[in-house]
Scaffold this motif. Sequence first.
Motif, PDB file in Angstrom:
ATOM      1  N   HIS A 166       0.763  -1.205   0.107  1.00  0.00           N
ATOM      2  CA  HIS A 166      -0.096  -0.111  -0.076  1.00  0.00           C
ATOM      3  C   HIS A 166       0.750   1.336   0.078  1.00  0.00           C
ATOM      4  O   HIS A 166       1.906   1.560   0.863  1.00  0.00           O
ATOM      5  CB  HIS A 166      -0.834  -0.016   1.373  1.00  0.00           C
ATOM      6  CG  HIS A 166      -2.067  -1.005   1.420  1.00  0.00           C
ATOM      7  ND1 HIS A 166      -3.069  -1.006   0.397  1.00  0.00           N
ATOM      8  CD2 HIS A 166      -2.059  -2.137   1.928  1.00  0.00           C
ATOM      9  CE1 HIS A 166      -3.879  -2.121   0.576  1.00  0.00           C
ATOM     10  NE2 HIS A 166      -3.249  -2.812   1.385  1.00  0.00           N
ATOM     11  N   MET A 172      -0.267   5.333  -0.832  1.00  0.00           N
ATOM     12  CA  MET A 172      -1.388   6.306  -1.194  1.00  0.00           C
ATOM     13  C   MET A 172      -1.097   7.932  -0.615  1.00  0.00           C
ATOM     14  O   MET A 172      -0.123   7.895   0.037  1.00  0.00           O
ATOM     15  CB  MET A 172      -2.573   5.484  -0.520  1.00  0.00           C
ATOM     16  CG  MET A 172      -2.603   5.397   1.133  1.00  0.00           C
ATOM     17  SD  MET A 172      -4.217   4.448   1.472  1.00  0.00           S
ATOM     18  CE  MET A 172      -3.677   2.860   0.770  1.00  0.00           C
ATOM     19  N   LEU A 195      -3.558   7.629   3.734  1.00  0.00           N
ATOM     20  CA  LEU A 195      -2.840   6.590   4.669  1.00  0.00           C
ATOM     21  C   LEU A 195      -2.894   6.806   6.106  1.00  0.00           C
ATOM     22  O   LEU A 195      -3.211   5.882   6.916  1.00  0.00           O
ATOM     23  CB  LEU A 195      -1.227   6.459   4.183  1.00  0.00           C
ATOM     24  CG  LEU A 195      -0.688   5.550   4.674  1.00  0.00           C
ATOM     25  CD1 LEU A 195      -1.097   4.140   4.337  1.00  0.00           C
ATOM     26  CD2 LEU A 195       0.914   5.754   4.532  1.00  0.00           C
ATOM     27  N   GLU A 201       7.137   7.790   3.250  1.00  0.00           N
ATOM     28  CA  GLU A 201       6.760   7.356   2.233  1.00  0.00           C
ATOM     29  C   GLU A 201       8.416   6.978   1.516  1.00  0.00           C
ATOM     30  O   GLU A 201       8.653   5.864   1.128  1.00  0.00           O
ATOM     31  CB  GLU A 201       6.223   8.064   1.262  1.00  0.00           C
ATOM     32  CG  GLU A 201       6.113   7.691  -0.226  1.00  0.00           C
ATOM     33  CD  GLU A 201       5.447   8.614  -1.023  1.00  0.00           C
ATOM     34  OE1 GLU A 201       6.159   9.224  -2.008  1.00  0.00           O
ATOM     35  OE2 GLU A 201       4.144   8.526  -1.296  1.00  0.00           O
ATOM     36  N   SER A 203       0.962  -0.198  -5.372  1.00  0.00           N
ATOM     37  CA  SER A 203       0.605   0.999  -4.834  1.00  0.00           C
ATOM     38  C   SER A 203      -1.064   0.913  -4.331  1.00  0.00           C
ATOM     39  O   SER A 203      -1.601   1.722  -4.851  1.00  0.00           O
ATOM     40  CB  SER A 203       0.922   2.327  -5.206  1.00  0.00           C
ATOM     41  OG  SER A 203       0.243   2.582  -6.326  1.00  0.00           O
ATOM     42  N   LEU A 231      -4.566   1.184  -3.346  1.00  0.00           N
ATOM     43  CA  LEU A 231      -5.118   2.236  -3.073  1.00  0.00           C
ATOM     44  C   LEU A 231      -6.653   2.107  -3.465  1.00  0.00           C
ATOM     45  O   LEU A 231      -6.942   1.451  -4.352  1.00  0.00           O
ATOM     46  CB  LEU A 231      -4.489   3.681  -3.349  1.00  0.00           C
ATOM     47  CG  LEU A 231      -4.689   4.119  -4.638  1.00  0.00           C
ATOM     48  CD1 LEU A 231      -3.920   5.492  -4.535  1.00  0.00           C
ATOM     49  CD2 LEU A 231      -4.430   3.307  -5.888  1.00  0.00           C
ATOM     50  N   TYR A 232      -7.775   2.817  -2.642  1.00  0.00           N
ATOM     51  CA  TYR A 232      -9.091   2.550  -2.913  1.00  0.00           C
ATOM     52  C   TYR A 232      -9.899   3.528  -2.276  1.00  0.00           C
ATOM     53  O   TYR A 232      -9.549   4.143  -1.496  1.00  0.00           O
ATOM     54  CB  TYR A 232      -9.415   1.059  -2.248  1.00  0.00           C
ATOM     55  CG  TYR A 232      -9.046   0.939  -0.935  1.00  0.00           C
ATOM     56  CD1 TYR A 232      -9.372   1.332   0.014  1.00  0.00           C
ATOM     57  CD2 TYR A 232      -7.693   0.143  -0.794  1.00  0.00           C
ATOM     58  CE1 TYR A 232      -9.014   1.246   1.487  1.00  0.00           C
ATOM     59  CE2 TYR A 232      -7.174  -0.281   0.425  1.00  0.00           C
ATOM     60  CZ  TYR A 232      -7.636   0.484   1.660  1.00  0.00           C
ATOM     61  OH  TYR A 232      -7.325   0.213   2.850  1.00  0.00           O
ATOM     62  N   LEU A 261      -7.425   9.422  -6.811  1.00  0.00           N
ATOM     63  CA  LEU A 261      -6.305   8.421  -6.420  1.00  0.00           C
ATOM     64  C   LEU A 261      -5.547   7.824  -7.418  1.00  0.00           C
ATOM     65  O   LEU A 261      -4.411   7.641  -7.422  1.00  0.00           O
ATOM     66  CB  LEU A 261      -7.231   7.457  -5.778  1.00  0.00           C
ATOM     67  CG  LEU A 261      -7.761   7.703  -4.389  1.00  0.00           C
ATOM     68  CD1 LEU A 261      -8.399   6.515  -3.811  1.00  0.00           C
ATOM     69  CD2 LEU A 261      -6.667   8.078  -3.227  1.00  0.00           C
ATOM     70  N   ASN A 262      -6.322   7.780  -8.723  1.00  0.00           N
ATOM     71  CA  ASN A 262      -5.522   7.294 -10.031  1.00  0.00           C
ATOM     72  C   ASN A 262      -4.481   8.322 -10.476  1.00  0.00           C
ATOM     73  O   ASN A 262      -3.429   7.579 -10.902  1.00  0.00           O
ATOM     74  CB  ASN A 262      -6.549   7.034 -10.975  1.00  0.00           C
ATOM     75  CG  ASN A 262      -7.565   5.774 -10.577  1.00  0.00           C
ATOM     76  OD1 ASN A 262      -7.017   5.042  -9.810  1.00  0.00           O
ATOM     77  ND2 ASN A 262      -8.434   5.427 -11.479  1.00  0.00           N
ATOM     78  N   TRP A 297      -2.875  10.500  -8.529  1.00  0.00           N
ATOM     79  CA  TRP A 297      -1.720  10.164  -7.574  1.00  0.00           C
ATOM     80  C   TRP A 297      -0.989   9.009  -7.743  1.00  0.00           C
ATOM     81  O   TRP A 297       0.204   9.064  -8.054  1.00  0.00           O
ATOM     82  CB  TRP A 297      -2.180  10.309  -6.246  1.00  0.00           C
ATOM     83  CG  TRP A 297      -1.298  10.290  -5.044  1.00  0.00           C
ATOM     84  CD1 TRP A 297      -0.713  11.242  -4.633  1.00  0.00           C
ATOM     85  CD2 TRP A 297      -0.578   9.029  -4.438  1.00  0.00           C
ATOM     86  NE1 TRP A 297       0.272  10.857  -3.686  1.00  0.00           N
ATOM     87  CE2 TRP A 297       0.308   9.637  -3.886  1.00  0.00           C
ATOM     88  CE3 TRP A 297      -0.828   7.664  -4.915  1.00  0.00           C
ATOM     89  CZ2 TRP A 297       1.241   8.535  -2.937  1.00  0.00           C
ATOM     90  CZ3 TRP A 297       0.216   6.819  -4.209  1.00  0.00           C
ATOM     91  CH2 TRP A 297       1.234   7.312  -3.226  1.00  0.00           C
ATOM     92  N   ALA A 298      -1.707   7.803  -8.255  1.00  0.00           N
ATOM     93  CA  ALA A 298      -0.734   6.531  -8.327  1.00  0.00           C
ATOM     94  C   ALA A 298       0.018   6.644  -9.472  1.00  0.00           C
ATOM     95  O   ALA A 298       1.075   5.825  -9.479  1.00  0.00           O
ATOM     96  CB  ALA A 298      -1.966   5.368  -8.297  1.00  0.00           C
ATOM     97  N   THR A 309      -7.774   2.502  -9.344  1.00  0.00           N
ATOM     98  CA  THR A 309      -8.831   1.833  -8.744  1.00  0.00           C
ATOM     99  C   THR A 309      -9.960   2.327  -9.340  1.00  0.00           C
ATOM    100  O   THR A 309     -10.169   3.027 -10.350  1.00  0.00           O
ATOM    101  CB  THR A 309      -8.723   2.186  -7.315  1.00  0.00           C
ATOM    102  OG1 THR A 309      -9.788   1.841  -6.416  1.00  0.00           O
ATOM    103  CG2 THR A 309      -8.815   3.546  -6.946  1.00  0.00           C
TER     104      THR A 309
END
Length: 314
Positions: A38, A40, A45, A76, A93, A95-96, A106-107, A109-110, A125
């Motif tokens: 994980h 995020m 987090l 991190e 990574s 995340l959800y 979130l996508n 960021w990932a 996600t």
Amino acid sequence: MCGDSRDSPGRRDSTEAAAVREFWGRVGVPGLIDVHTHFMPERVLRKVWAYFDAFGADDGGDGGGVAWPISYRHDEERRVELLGEFGVRAFTSMLYPHKAGMARWLNDWAADFARRTPGCLRTATFFPEPGVEAYVREAVETGARVFKAHVQVGGYDPNDALLDPVWGLLADAGTPVVTHCGSGPEPGRHTGPGPIARLLARHPRLRLVVAHMGMPEYAEFLALAERYEEVRLDTTMAFTDFSERLMPFPRAESERLVALGERIVLGSDFPNIPYAYVHQLEALERLGLGDAWLRGVLHGNAARLFGLGSDPGE
């Protein structure tokens, strides 16, 4: 058990990294591929860690609470460094979202995290909401290599009509989806094998990776893997002392682990685990299924799933 980062961090980290590397070196793999780690955004987090900090705290006064200390409560940068020191060649990574309107952010960021983090398999996600097919398609077309679906936290039915085109898109693309769909550590409205069985009946080619071996419904999710050849299971927290106290794996099912050996992949839940990383590896070894089985779980099976060559970034 690993303490927090203030407990002689340099000495502890060096000793633990040596133990992890000795383990996989002895088994005979070039490193580890961990499909369930994980990373995020920091504020997300922190909320996840707060959940685990409170886990089991309210035990009704009967001593039934189970503490879940975070073993790797580092920043991190240090968490990424540690995976490298452990010899983890590729990781995710995970995340959800827990509500609508989060997944696209979130996508983004990932995607940035994967660009700046060697070894990270770009993760994405989704959530059942208007526009979900468009942003999932965008993520796939721009390089997402794995998706995370968390049925428990999201509180959604994987068979929601809004998600049907998403599952079809991911099945067609052959993109793995690590899915928390078992009822552990706490059940949700749509957890358990039933909803996933209905999903797979409609999308039998979906590369669904059942997180946590489907605990505690291990046997039922093993049966789904036996029925659908693209279904995998990840080992996240399964077989460890912590999980065996709460949701033990039925030893009568061990032979099925051998038969499905090529479709079981390493997952750890790093950094959100209440024990040292090496314990997950030791828990797999003590199943007594042999080094060839371990080599597949620790590296080979995920390498084939993600098409990884000698360079995990390939």
